[in-house]
Design a protein around this motif. Structure first.
Motif, PDB file in Angstrom:
ATOM      1  N   GLY A 140       0.649  -1.370  -0.114  1.00 18.12           N
ATOM      2  CA  GLY A 140       0.023   0.076   0.062  1.00 18.12           C
ATOM      3  C   GLY A 140       0.865   1.271  -0.089  1.00 18.12           C
ATOM      4  O   GLY A 140       1.671   1.419   0.836  1.00 18.12           O
ATOM      5  N   GLU A 141       0.736   2.001  -1.075  1.00 17.94           N
ATOM      6  CA  GLU A 141       1.582   3.369  -1.301  1.00 17.94           C
ATOM      7  C   GLU A 141       1.163   4.149  -0.058  1.00 17.94           C
ATOM      8  O   GLU A 141       2.485   4.617   0.538  1.00 17.94           O
ATOM      9  CB  GLU A 141       1.379   3.831  -2.444  1.00 17.94           C
ATOM     10  N   PRO A 142       0.122   4.406   0.112  1.00 13.29           N
ATOM     11  CA  PRO A 142      -0.030   5.361   1.539  1.00 13.29           C
ATOM     12  C   PRO A 142       0.490   4.926   2.707  1.00 13.29           C
ATOM     13  O   PRO A 142       0.901   5.539   3.749  1.00 13.29           O
ATOM     14  CB  PRO A 142      -1.544   5.743   1.515  1.00 13.29           C
ATOM     15  N   TYR A 143       0.395   3.658   2.904  1.00 13.02           N
ATOM     16  CA  TYR A 143       0.886   2.865   4.066  1.00 13.02           C
ATOM     17  C   TYR A 143       2.419   3.274   4.382  1.00 13.02           C
ATOM     18  O   TYR A 143       2.877   3.456   5.466  1.00 13.02           O
ATOM     19  CB  TYR A 143       0.457   1.580   4.325  1.00 13.02           C
ATOM     20  N   TRP A 144       3.045   3.104   3.340  1.00 11.89           N
ATOM     21  CA  TRP A 144       4.640   3.205   3.287  1.00 11.89           C
ATOM     22  C   TRP A 144       5.302   4.523   2.826  1.00 11.89           C
ATOM     23  O   TRP A 144       6.486   4.552   3.113  1.00 11.89           O
ATOM     24  CB  TRP A 144       5.148   2.072   2.299  1.00 11.89           C
ATOM     25  N   ARG A 145       4.416   5.390   2.434  1.00 13.96           N
ATOM     26  CA  ARG A 145       4.820   6.631   2.110  1.00 13.96           C
ATOM     27  C   ARG A 145       5.857   7.350   2.978  1.00 13.96           C
ATOM     28  O   ARG A 145       5.440   7.345   4.385  1.00 13.96           O
ATOM     29  CB  ARG A 145       3.714   7.625   1.594  1.00 13.96           C
ATOM     30  N   GLY A 146       6.875   7.840   2.715  1.00 13.79           N
ATOM     31  CA  GLY A 146       7.821   8.500   3.545  1.00 13.79           C
ATOM     32  C   GLY A 146       8.614   7.527   4.383  1.00 13.79           C
ATOM     33  O   GLY A 146       9.662   8.169   5.216  1.00 13.79           O
ATOM     34  N   ARG A 147       8.417   6.413   4.566  1.00 15.40           N
ATOM     35  CA  ARG A 147       9.403   5.501   5.050  1.00 15.40           C
ATOM     36  C   ARG A 147      10.736   5.093   4.329  1.00 15.40           C
ATOM     37  O   ARG A 147      10.752   4.661   3.248  1.00 15.40           O
ATOM     38  CB  ARG A 147       8.509   4.095   5.419  1.00 15.40           C
ATOM     39  N   ARG A 148      11.763   5.074   5.140  1.00 14.98           N
ATOM     40  CA  ARG A 148      13.046   4.795   4.327  1.00 14.98           C
ATOM     41  C   ARG A 148      12.990   3.268   4.060  1.00 14.98           C
ATOM     42  O   ARG A 148      13.508   2.959   2.935  1.00 14.98           O
ATOM     43  CB  ARG A 148      14.238   5.195   5.321  1.00 14.98           C
TER      44      ARG A 148
ATOM     45  N   ALA B  39       5.520  -2.987  10.812  1.00 10.04           N
ATOM     46  CA  ALA B  39       4.480  -2.489   9.813  1.00 10.04           C
ATOM     47  C   ALA B  39       4.437  -3.688   8.716  1.00 10.04           C
ATOM     48  O   ALA B  39       3.264  -3.694   8.260  1.00 10.04           O
ATOM     49  CB  ALA B  39       5.146  -1.179   9.169  1.00 10.04           C
ATOM     50  N   LEU B  40       5.438  -4.405   8.472  1.00  8.30           N
ATOM     51  CA  LEU B  40       5.281  -5.219   7.302  1.00  8.30           C
ATOM     52  C   LEU B  40       4.464  -6.418   7.818  1.00  8.30           C
ATOM     53  O   LEU B  40       3.613  -6.918   7.120  1.00  8.30           O
ATOM     54  CB  LEU B  40       6.653  -5.797   7.060  1.00  8.30           C
ATOM     55  N   ALA B  41       4.714  -6.811   8.967  1.00  4.93           N
ATOM     56  CA  ALA B  41       3.815  -7.839   9.849  1.00  4.93           C
ATOM     57  C   ALA B  41       2.287  -7.558   9.759  1.00  4.93           C
ATOM     58  O   ALA B  41       1.642  -8.396   9.205  1.00  4.93           O
ATOM     59  CB  ALA B  41       4.175  -8.154  11.284  1.00  4.93           C
TER      60      ALA B  41
END
Length: 380
Positions: free
Chosen positions: A64-72, A147-149
């Motif tokens: 999910g792009e919104p879920y991961w946006r901004g995460r290194r 977050a991945l879990a």
């Protein structure tokens, strides 16, 4: 005995006979990979291919792009081996055959993460990085894994999840063209070679009264006889005990946070299990845990039983009537399993306290292996 068969999405997609073939084994459930490490896998019955090469650790659905946006740190979608929502497509086909689907999520085992972000990897006492092994004591790594879990576990069509590698990963790793067996490393030596000396871990050792510089000298000294053909120095056991407090705490924090994140995202009744080993110091796919603690966090555990049912006993002694104790047994003869004796194996693990079976791995097994499972009378 209730059983679940492990599968990859590519075992199902493109093979219209696969769901019925799995259901015919007598299993009620499939544990289907949704986030998985790099691998090369045989698909002996698929009409379109025989070898699938997953080039890097990936999620087998669109992240999910919104879920991961901004995460290194963020997951990569799979390549041609599982394009698009491979998990979702496979889950839908399996469900249509009357099978329950649970997700199978591999966490702290990711060579691509280590290659792209070397600072996230375990660093051994000699300064060598293990790119396949993220250091779970590092806050950014832990945040990524949690977050991945949550995302990989709670997929449409999944009624539960199994979290693999939810703890420390260390030296032991089936790497491409592996050539590290020249000197046997067992027990304490394997543990010492899995200790991490990244800056975060060095600070962690200091918090339990261990100066990192002095600890590094002591660990190297304890390992020195091993490289000369001997056994680890007697001080090795003391070093294991001294460092385990910090490492066990880091693993517990990851496990608690991962389970909590899954439950926050999941609907009511969503089952959360961990692949686990009751020896707290153990690294790898079956993370070392304290049985009493983990059975108070998750709904149960999946325990490696390829070598026998002994590891189940520690969980059986601490579990409640509601705890799931699943015995993971290999049913692929070519991988050292004994599918022809599955009935006897099921009786043994049930006698030690197992409530369910996990069959590794229905997609990799030969036709003969699957026939042994189907006729064993062990699953239902």
């Amino acid at each position: 005995m209730k059983a679940s068969a492990f599968l990859y999405p590519w075992d199902v997609i493109g093979d219209p006979d696969a769901p019925a073939r799995i259901a015919d084994l007598g299993v009620r459930q499939v544990t289907l990979a949704s986030a998985y490490h790099s691998t090369r896998a045989l698909t002996p019955r698929h009409p379109g291919h025989r070898i699938v090469t997953a080039a890097y650790a990936s999620v087998l659905y669109p992240p999910g792009e919104p879920y991961w946006r901004g995460r290194r740190l963020r997951p990569h979608p799979a390549g041609s081996w599982a394009p698009g929502d491979a998990f979702g497509a496979a889950a839908e086909a399996l469900s249509a055959a009357g099978l329950d689907v649970h997700s199978w999520v591999v966490l702290a085992h990711n060579s691509r993460l280590g290659a792209e972000h070397p600072d996230t990897s375990v660093v051994n006492v000699y300064g060598d990085r293990y790119p396949w092994a993220p250091c779970i004591a590092q806050p950014p790594v832990r945040a990524y894994l949690v977050a991945l879990a949550a995302e990989a576990a709670v997929r449409p069509g999944a009624g539960g999840t199994e979290l693999e590698s939810c703890g420390w990963y260390g030296l032991a790793h089936l790497h491409a063209h592996d050539k590290i067996a020249g000197v046997p490393l067992e027990g304490v030596a394997q543990y010492l070679m899995s200790l991490c000396f990244c800056p975060v871990c060095e600070q962690g050792y200091l918090e339990v009264g261990l100066d990192a510089s002095e600890l590094r000298v002591r660990v190297r000294r304890a390992l020195s006889p091993v490289w000369r053909g001997g056994s680890v120095d007697a001080s090795g056991a003391e070093l294991l005990a001294a460092t385990l407090e910090f490492r066990a705490r880091a693993a517990r924090e990851l496990q608690e946070a991962a389970v909590a994140a899954v439950r926050e995202r999941a609907p009511a009744g969503f089952q959360v299990l961990l692949h686990a080993d009751p020896r707290v110091e153990r690294c790898g796919a079956n993370a070392g845990v304290d049985p009493g603690h983990i059975l108070g966090v998750a709904d149960g555990v999946v325990v490696p039983c390829a070598g026998g049912p002994e590891l189940l006993a520690a969980f059986a002694a601490r579990g409640s009537a509601l705890s799931v104790l699943a015995a993971n047994v290999t049913v692929v003869a070519g991988l050292g399993g004994s599918p022809s004796s599955l009935g006897e194996v099921a009786d043994r693990v049930r006698g030690v306290g197992a409530t369910e079976l996990r069959l590794y791995h229905a997609g990799l097994a030969s036709r003969g292996d699957l026939e042994c499972v189907r006729t064993s009378g062990a699953v239902g």
